[in-house]
Motif scaffolding. Structure first.
Motif, short mmCIF file in Angstrom:
data_model
loop_
_atom_site.label_atom_id
_atom_site.label_comp_id
_atom_site.label_asym_id
_atom_site.label_seq_id
_atom_site.Cartn_x
_atom_site.Cartn_y
_atom_site.Cartn_z
N MET A 1 0.83 -1.19 0.00
CA MET A 1 0.00 0.00 0.00
C MET A 1 0.87 1.25 0.00
O MET A 1 2.04 1.20 0.38
CB MET A 1 -0.89 0.01 1.25
N LYS A 2 0.29 2.36 -0.41
CA LYS A 2 0.94 3.66 -0.31
C LYS A 2 0.40 4.38 0.91
O LYS A 2 -0.80 4.34 1.18
CB LYS A 2 0.63 4.52 -1.54
N PHE A 3 1.27 5.03 1.64
CA PHE A 3 0.87 5.82 2.79
C PHE A 3 1.44 7.23 2.66
O PHE A 3 2.58 7.39 2.24
CB PHE A 3 1.38 5.20 4.09
N ASP A 4 0.64 8.22 3.00
CA ASP A 4 1.10 9.60 3.02
C ASP A 4 1.61 9.91 4.41
O ASP A 4 0.84 9.93 5.38
CB ASP A 4 -0.04 10.55 2.64
N VAL A 5 2.90 10.12 4.54
CA VAL A 5 3.52 10.42 5.82
C VAL A 5 3.90 11.89 5.85
O VAL A 5 4.59 12.38 4.97
CB VAL A 5 4.76 9.52 6.05
N THR A 6 3.43 12.59 6.87
CA THR A 6 3.75 14.00 7.05
C THR A 6 4.92 14.10 8.02
O THR A 6 4.88 13.53 9.11
CB THR A 6 2.54 14.77 7.62
N ILE A 7 5.96 14.84 7.62
CA ILE A 7 7.12 15.09 8.47
C ILE A 7 7.09 16.56 8.85
O ILE A 7 7.08 17.43 7.97
CB ILE A 7 8.43 14.75 7.75
N THR A 8 7.05 16.84 10.15
CA THR A 8 7.03 18.22 10.64
C THR A 8 8.27 18.45 11.49
O THR A 8 8.50 17.73 12.47
CB THR A 8 5.77 18.48 11.49
N GLU A 9 9.08 19.41 11.09
CA GLU A 9 10.27 19.77 11.86
C GLU A 9 9.99 21.05 12.64
O GLU A 9 9.33 21.96 12.15
CB GLU A 9 11.46 20.02 10.95
N THR A 10 10.52 21.10 13.86
CA THR A 10 10.41 22.29 14.69
C THR A 10 11.79 22.90 14.87
O THR A 10 12.72 22.21 15.29
CB THR A 10 9.80 21.96 16.06
N LEU A 11 11.90 24.18 14.54
CA LEU A 11 13.13 24.94 14.76
C LEU A 11 12.83 25.96 15.85
O LEU A 11 11.73 26.51 15.92
CB LEU A 11 13.57 25.65 13.49
N GLN A 12 13.82 26.22 16.70
CA GLN A 12 13.59 27.15 17.81
C GLN A 12 14.88 27.87 18.17
O GLN A 12 15.95 27.28 18.17
CB GLN A 12 13.10 26.35 19.02
N ARG A 13 14.76 29.17 18.46
CA ARG A 13 15.91 29.96 18.88
C ARG A 13 15.43 31.04 19.85
O ARG A 13 14.37 31.63 19.65
CB ARG A 13 16.57 30.64 17.67
N VAL A 14 16.20 31.30 20.87
CA VAL A 14 15.91 32.39 21.79
C VAL A 14 16.70 33.61 21.33
O VAL A 14 17.91 33.51 21.11
CB VAL A 14 16.29 32.02 23.24
N VAL A 15 16.01 34.73 21.15
CA VAL A 15 16.67 35.99 20.78
C VAL A 15 16.37 37.01 21.87
O VAL A 15 15.29 37.00 22.46
CB VAL A 15 16.21 36.51 19.40
N THR A 16 17.31 37.88 22.14
CA THR A 16 17.12 38.92 23.13
C THR A 16 16.70 40.21 22.44
O THR A 16 17.37 40.67 21.52
CB THR A 16 18.42 39.15 23.92
N ILE A 17 15.57 40.76 22.88
CA ILE A 17 14.99 41.96 22.28
C ILE A 17 14.83 43.01 23.38
O ILE A 17 14.31 42.70 24.46
CB ILE A 17 13.61 41.67 21.66
N GLU A 18 15.25 44.22 23.11
CA GLU A 18 15.01 45.33 24.03
C GLU A 18 13.70 46.00 23.66
O GLU A 18 13.49 46.41 22.53
CB GLU A 18 16.16 46.33 23.96
N ALA A 19 12.79 46.09 24.67
CA ALA A 19 11.48 46.68 24.44
C ALA A 19 10.90 47.10 25.79
O ALA A 19 11.39 46.71 26.84
CB ALA A 19 10.57 45.67 23.75
#
Length: 70
Positions: free
Chosen positions: A8-26
């Motif tokens: 059979m054929k299967f549709d597989v979804t691949i989801t990647e998560t990228l994350q970064r902490v940035v310092t913002i003055e506000a």
């Protein structure tokens, strides 16, 4: 891989998560978030493979069996 009957054929979804902490003055957290969003959308903050956190794999649906020629 060897070919199997009735495979059979299967549709597989691949989801990647990228994350970064940035310092913002506000003055407020809301302003800091807005500044970060603006910098990201303007291309000043670009997440890359070093910012990888996780990947999720899900099988969404099954389609019909492969044709005998494929």
């Amino acid at each position: 891989l060897t070919k199997k009957d009735n495979i059979m054929k299967f549709d597989v979804t691949i989801t990647e998560t990228l994350q970064r902490v940035v310092t913002i003055e506000a003055d407020t957290p809301e302003e800091a978030k807005e500044i970060a969003e603006d910098r990201w959308s303007e291309g000043y903050i670009v997440l890359e493979s070093d910012d990888f956190v996780e990947a999720d794999f899900s099988c969404d649906r099954r389609t019909s069996p492969l044709d005998s020629e494929g």
